[in-house]
Design an enzyme around this catalytic site. Structure first.
Site, PDB file in Angstrom:
ATOM      1  CG  MET A   1      86.732  53.202  89.261  1.00 40.03           C
ATOM      2  SD  MET A   1      87.936  52.860  87.915  1.00 40.03           S
ATOM      3  CE  MET A   1      89.379  53.886  88.248  1.00 40.03           C
TER       4      MET A   1
ATOM      5  CG  ASN B   1      87.081  54.285  79.712  1.00 38.37           C
ATOM      6  OD1 ASN B   1      87.131  55.067  80.833  1.00 38.37           O
ATOM      7  ND2 ASN B   1      88.282  53.478  79.943  1.00 38.37           N
TER       8      ASN B   1
ATOM      9  CG  HIS C   1      93.256  52.838  80.793  1.00 36.44           C
ATOM     10  ND1 HIS C   1      92.608  52.322  81.773  1.00 36.44           N
ATOM     11  CD2 HIS C   1      94.254  52.254  80.434  1.00 36.44           C
ATOM     12  CE1 HIS C   1      93.631  51.221  82.115  1.00 36.44           C
ATOM     13  NE2 HIS C   1      94.629  51.258  81.215  1.00 36.44           N
TER      14      HIS C   1
ATOM     15  CG  ASP D   1      90.791  49.701  80.265  1.00 40.80           C
ATOM     16  OD1 ASP D   1      90.009  50.533  80.000  1.00 40.80           O
ATOM     17  OD2 ASP D   1      91.289  48.966  81.132  1.00 40.80           O
TER      18      ASP D   1
ATOM     19  CD  GLU E   1      94.266  60.379  83.117  1.00 47.47           C
ATOM     20  OE1 GLU E   1      92.746  60.442  83.377  1.00 47.47           O
ATOM     21  OE2 GLU E   1      94.736  59.662  83.888  1.00 47.47           O
TER      22      GLU E   1
HETATM   23  C1  GAR Z   1      91.871  58.926  85.910  1.00 47.08           C
HETATM   24  O1  GAR Z   1      93.380  58.585  85.952  1.00 47.08           O
HETATM   25  C2  GAR Z   1      91.325  57.799  84.519  1.00 47.08           C
HETATM   26  O2  GAR Z   1      92.182  57.699  83.678  1.00 47.08           O
HETATM   27  C3  GAR Z   1      91.286  56.689  85.643  1.00 47.08           C
HETATM   28  O3  GAR Z   1      90.987  56.894  86.966  1.00 47.08           O
HETATM   29  C4  GAR Z   1      91.217  58.297  87.204  1.00 47.08           C
HETATM   30  C5  GAR Z   1      89.992  59.034  87.421  1.00 47.08           C
HETATM   31  O4  GAR Z   1      90.139  60.144  87.883  1.00 47.08           O
HETATM   32  N1  GAR Z   1      90.432  55.735  84.990  1.00 47.08           N
HETATM   33  C6  GAR Z   1      90.628  54.322  84.860  1.00 47.08           C
HETATM   34  O5  GAR Z   1      91.753  53.727  85.312  1.00 47.08           O
HETATM   35  C7  GAR Z   1      89.898  53.383  83.925  1.00 47.08           C
HETATM   36  N2  GAR Z   1      90.299  52.209  83.632  1.00 47.08           N
HETATM   37  P1  GAR Z   1      89.254  61.248  88.015  1.00 47.08           P
HETATM   38  O6  GAR Z   1      88.005  61.044  88.730  1.00 47.08           O
HETATM   39  O7  GAR Z   1      89.969  62.482  88.816  1.00 47.08           O
HETATM   40  O8  GAR Z   1      88.743  61.738  86.602  1.00 47.08           O
END
Ligand code: GAR
Length: 224
Positions: free
Chosen positions: A101, A118, A120, A156, A185
């Site tokens: 983040m 990445n 998303h 993004d 994901e």
């Molecule tokens: C995931 O849903 C990922 O896609 C999102 O944060 C989450 C992390 O989960 N990423 C974003 O929003 C980036 N723009 P995780 O720490 O369990 O992998």
């Protein structure tokens, strides 16, 4: 033409939180589905669960504190230079942002052009940024999903590698939708890493061509 590697792809993962995508990649590597080795898990958050997951699997974990860089005009670039040093020291070939983040700067983007991915939780280019599941519901979308893309300077915005779509149901909340998307994901991120390891991704402007890749045969209509 895909390239047969003899050694596993050297991957670093940058994560700020829970690390479930990191876990999915670890699991796929351990299951022999992805020919890679994670040489560093790096976080800007000391207590990130992702670091704990790395330790559990005997992977090198590293907290890089942003505080010493704060307050200077080039704080973000300086932080990324510190990260780059770590990545280069470990001969990292592919960087994965997995719930990282922090916005990466040109320092990292240029050094790892077409070698940094990445994930998303939206069907980009719809809904870049934050709280994207909530926005998809509010817009009345019937489909949502997730995207793996190469990282460019625009947030993004980079060339799209893989996407997965899921339905949005009438009763969905951000949480129920996020959970449904997350399942996908965990499938597409390891798959993208394996495609990279096999040398099957060719970036051509905005488009990523996948050697031997076939689009799904049918339209996804929601509601059916
Ligand atoms: C995931 O849903 C990922 O896609 C999102 O944060 C989450 C992390 O989960 N990423 C974003 O929003 C980036 N723009 P995780 O720490 O369990 O992998």
């Amino acid at each position: 033409m895909s390239i047969k590697r003899t050694t596993p792809l050297r991957v670093a993962v940058l994560a700020s939180g829970r690390g479930s995508n990191l876990q999915a990649v670890i699991d796929a590597i351990e299951a022999g589905e992805v020919h890679a080795t994670i040489v560093a898990v790096i976080s800007n958050k000391k207590d990130a669960a992702a670091l704990e997951r790395a330790r559990k699997h005997g992977l090198p974990d590293l907290f890089v504190d942003p505080k010493p860089f704060a307050g200077r005009p080039d704080s973000r670039e300086a932080y990324d230079r510190a990260l780059l040093e770590v990545l280069e020291k470990h001969n990292v070939e592919l960087v994965l942002l997995a719930g990282y983040m922090k916005i990466v700067t040109a320092v990292l983007v240029n050094a790892y052009a077409n070698r940094m991915m990445n994930i998303h939780p939206s069907l980009l280019p719809s809904f870049p940024g934050l709280e994207v599941q909530k926005k998809a519901i509010e817009w009345g979308c019937k489909l949502a999903g997730c995207t793996v893309h190469f990282v460019t300077e625009g947030v993004d915005e980079g060339p799209i590698i893989l996407q997965a779509a899921v339905p949005i149901f009438d009763g969905d909340t951000s949480d129920t939708l996020a959970t449904r998307i997350l399942v996908q994901e965990h499938k597409i991120y390891p798959r993208a890493v394996q495609l990279f390891a096999e040398g099957r991704l060719q970036v051509d402007g905005r488009r990523v061509r996948i050697d031997g890749g076939h689009p799904v045969g049918e339209a996804i209509i929601s509601p059916s």
